[in-house]
Design a protein around this motif. Structure first.
Motif, PDB file in Angstrom:
ATOM      1  N   GLU A 132       0.858  -1.178   0.000  1.00 16.03           N
ATOM      2  CA  GLU A 132       0.000   0.000   0.000  1.00 16.03           C
ATOM      3  C   GLU A 132       0.900   1.236   0.000  1.00 16.03           C
ATOM      4  O   GLU A 132       2.001   1.206   0.558  1.00 16.03           O
ATOM      5  N   PRO A 133       0.441   2.354  -0.611  1.00 13.75           N
ATOM      6  CA  PRO A 133       1.248   3.581  -0.553  1.00 13.75           C
ATOM      7  C   PRO A 133       1.461   4.063   0.882  1.00 13.75           C
ATOM      8  O   PRO A 133       2.534   4.542   1.239  1.00 13.75           O
ATOM      9  N   ILE A 134       0.404   3.917   1.698  1.00 12.74           N
ATOM     10  CA  ILE A 134       0.445   4.355   3.092  1.00 12.74           C
ATOM     11  C   ILE A 134      -0.259   3.317   3.959  1.00 12.74           C
ATOM     12  O   ILE A 134      -1.312   2.801   3.594  1.00 12.74           O
ATOM     13  N   HIS A 135       0.334   3.011   5.101  1.00 10.35           N
ATOM     14  CA  HIS A 135      -0.329   2.222   6.137  1.00 10.35           C
ATOM     15  C   HIS A 135      -0.530   3.166   7.322  1.00 10.35           C
ATOM     16  O   HIS A 135       0.442   3.723   7.838  1.00 10.35           O
ATOM     17  N   GLY A 136      -1.781   3.367   7.739  1.00 12.17           N
ATOM     18  CA  GLY A 136      -2.014   4.324   8.809  1.00 12.17           C
ATOM     19  C   GLY A 136      -3.059   3.880   9.798  1.00 12.17           C
ATOM     20  O   GLY A 136      -3.893   3.012   9.514  1.00 12.17           O
ATOM     21  N   GLY A 137      -3.016   4.478  10.974  1.00 10.07           N
ATOM     22  CA  GLY A 137      -3.982   4.169  12.018  1.00 10.07           C
ATOM     23  C   GLY A 137      -4.092   5.315  13.009  1.00 10.07           C
ATOM     24  O   GLY A 137      -3.394   6.325  12.901  1.00 10.07           O
ATOM     25  N   TRP A 138      -4.952   5.172  13.985  1.00  9.46           N
ATOM     26  CA  TRP A 138      -5.158   6.196  15.000  1.00  9.46           C
ATOM     27  C   TRP A 138      -5.404   5.536  16.350  1.00  9.46           C
ATOM     28  O   TRP A 138      -5.796   4.373  16.436  1.00  9.46           O
ATOM     29  N   TRP A 139      -5.151   6.309  17.391  1.00  8.80           N
ATOM     30  CA  TRP A 139      -5.355   5.814  18.758  1.00  8.80           C
ATOM     31  C   TRP A 139      -5.847   6.965  19.624  1.00  8.80           C
ATOM     32  O   TRP A 139      -5.149   7.960  19.790  1.00  8.80           O
ATOM     33  N   GLY A 140      -7.063   6.837  20.135  1.00  7.20           N
ATOM     34  CA  GLY A 140      -7.617   7.815  21.054  1.00  7.20           C
ATOM     35  C   GLY A 140      -7.476   7.332  22.486  1.00  7.20           C
ATOM     36  O   GLY A 140      -7.755   6.169  22.789  1.00  7.20           O
ATOM     37  N   MET A 141      -7.060   8.220  23.394  1.00 12.49           N
ATOM     38  CA  MET A 141      -6.856   7.863  24.797  1.00 12.49           C
ATOM     39  C   MET A 141      -7.591   8.870  25.673  1.00 12.49           C
ATOM     40  O   MET A 141      -7.513  10.082  25.433  1.00 12.49           O
ATOM     41  N   SER A 142      -8.297   8.373  26.673  1.00 13.53           N
ATOM     42  CA  SER A 142      -9.006   9.276  27.582  1.00 13.53           C
ATOM     43  C   SER A 142      -8.958   8.721  28.997  1.00 13.53           C
ATOM     44  O   SER A 142      -8.851   7.518  29.215  1.00 13.53           O
ATOM     45  N   ARG A 143      -9.047   9.647  29.942  1.00 14.16           N
ATOM     46  CA  ARG A 143      -9.103   9.291  31.357  1.00 14.16           C
ATOM     47  C   ARG A 143      -9.983  10.310  32.058  1.00 14.16           C
ATOM     48  O   ARG A 143      -9.897  11.503  31.771  1.00 14.16           O
ATOM     49  N   GLN A 144     -10.807   9.834  32.953  1.00 10.76           N
ATOM     50  CA  GLN A 144     -11.772  10.713  33.614  1.00 10.76           C
ATOM     51  C   GLN A 144     -11.071  11.877  34.297  1.00 10.76           C
ATOM     52  O   GLN A 144     -10.109  11.703  35.050  1.00 10.76           O
ATOM     53  N   GLY A 145     -11.569  13.089  34.010  1.00 12.17           N
ATOM     54  CA  GLY A 145     -11.020  14.278  34.636  1.00 12.17           C
ATOM     55  C   GLY A 145      -9.781  14.830  33.960  1.00 12.17           C
ATOM     56  O   GLY A 145      -9.201  15.818  34.443  1.00 12.17           O
ATOM     57  N   ARG A 146      -9.369  14.242  32.839  1.00 12.78           N
ATOM     58  CA  ARG A 146      -8.162  14.701  32.134  1.00 12.78           C
ATOM     59  C   ARG A 146      -8.470  14.943  30.661  1.00 12.78           C
ATOM     60  O   ARG A 146      -9.430  14.416  30.120  1.00 12.78           O
ATOM     61  N   ASP A 147      -7.624  15.767  30.041  1.00 12.83           N
ATOM     62  CA  ASP A 147      -7.803  16.030  28.615  1.00 12.83           C
ATOM     63  C   ASP A 147      -7.434  14.791  27.806  1.00 12.83           C
ATOM     64  O   ASP A 147      -6.428  14.143  28.091  1.00 12.83           O
ATOM     65  N   PRO A 148      -8.238  14.441  26.807  1.00 19.33           N
ATOM     66  CA  PRO A 148      -7.940  13.260  25.985  1.00 19.33           C
ATOM     67  C   PRO A 148      -6.793  13.533  25.003  1.00 19.33           C
ATOM     68  O   PRO A 148      -6.426  14.683  24.753  1.00 19.33           O
ATOM     69  N   LEU A 149      -6.261  12.452  24.457  1.00 18.17           N
ATOM     70  CA  LEU A 149      -5.223  12.532  23.428  1.00 18.17           C
ATOM     71  C   LEU A 149      -5.694  11.768  22.201  1.00 18.17           C
ATOM     72  O   LEU A 149      -6.396  10.761  22.315  1.00 18.17           O
ATOM     73  N   PHE A 150      -5.268  12.239  21.047  1.00 18.68           N
ATOM     74  CA  PHE A 150      -5.591  11.559  19.794  1.00 18.68           C
ATOM     75  C   PHE A 150      -4.325  11.503  18.942  1.00 18.68           C
ATOM     76  O   PHE A 150      -3.750  12.541  18.600  1.00 18.68           O
ATOM     77  N   TYR A 151      -3.882  10.278  18.648  1.00 19.56           N
ATOM     78  CA  TYR A 151      -2.679  10.078  17.835  1.00 19.56           C
ATOM     79  C   TYR A 151      -3.071   9.557  16.452  1.00 19.56           C
ATOM     80  O   TYR A 151      -4.001   8.752  16.319  1.00 19.56           O
TER      81      TYR A 151
END
Length: 220
Positions: free
Chosen positions: A106-125
């Motif tokens: 494939e030209p590109i292999h890609g994915g994402w990962w969302g992380m969250s925890r109660q009371g904290r700002d989430p992250l998205f990679y």
């Protein structure tokens, strides 16, 4: 007499060290706790996912989720993986992750990962591997669909642009790792989508794909 006494002390000390090392090793292999280094937790995740041994491309600190949280982008010929580790009272522990199968061409292999925890700002990679050498500009768009009346309307959350020189290099392959702190998962729910576009020097689109490899991790 003094030499014999000192020698006996050294033997007892050495025996205690060996017993302690054996106990740590036993805890590692049977209970999967007591890891002394974060990379050991990543190795554990590799074993559970069956990815084989991977090499570290980039390490990122993620204190937004855990103060000791680390996120690793790792790779081998067949896999690109984003996974995490955190330090606990029981040593370093795995923090789950997302492996990508890169065995198909494939030209590109890609994915994402969302992380969250109660009371904290989430992250998205967003992460992946770029295999087509013609791609000189990579555009990543995160978006969702909203309904206006009876019509679905696309709403952009944010976007990134990466040139070829911005990519990460490892073992002759090119990778990318992007992070956002501004994604509020509750606002988009399961509608959140990620599209990656690869363009050459002349502006021709080499590939445009919606990433389906990803996942969310929620921590208490």
């Amino acid at each position: 007499m003094k030499k014999t006494k000192m020698s006996s002390r050294r033997r007892r000390t050495l025996r205690r060290v060996l017993i302690a090392a054996a106990a740590v090793l036993l805890a590692n292999r049977i209970f999967w706790v007591g890891f002394l280094f974060p990379i050991q937790a990543i190795r554990h995740y590799e074993e559970r996912q069956g990815t084989g041994r991977t090499a570290v491309v980039r390490r990122d600190w993620a204190p937004e989720i855990f103060k000791t949280g680390l996120v690793y982008l790792t790779e081998n010929k067949s896999v690109t993986m984003l996974s995490g580790a955190r330090l606990t009272l029981y040593g370093w522990m795995e923090n789950f992750g997302v492996p990508l199968d890169c065995t198909e061409e494939e030209p590109i292999h890609g994915g994402w990962w969302g992380m969250s925890r109660q009371g904290r700002d989430p992250l998205f990679y967003v992460f992946g591997r770029v295999d087509d050498p013609r791609i000189d500009l990579l555009t990543v768009q995160v978006w969702y669909e909203d309904w206006a009346g009876f019509k679905a309307v696309r709403r952009d959350v944010f976007s990134w642009g990466l040139e070829r020189e911005d990519l990460l290099e490892k073992d002759g392959r090119s990778y990318f790792l992007l992070k956002s702190r501004s994604v509020k998962f509750g606002e988009y729910g399961s509608n959140l989508r990620t599209t990656v576009t690869g363009v050459d020097l002349a502006g021709n689109v080499i590939t445009k794909m919606e990433l389906d490899g990803g996942g969310f991790s929620s921590y208490s």
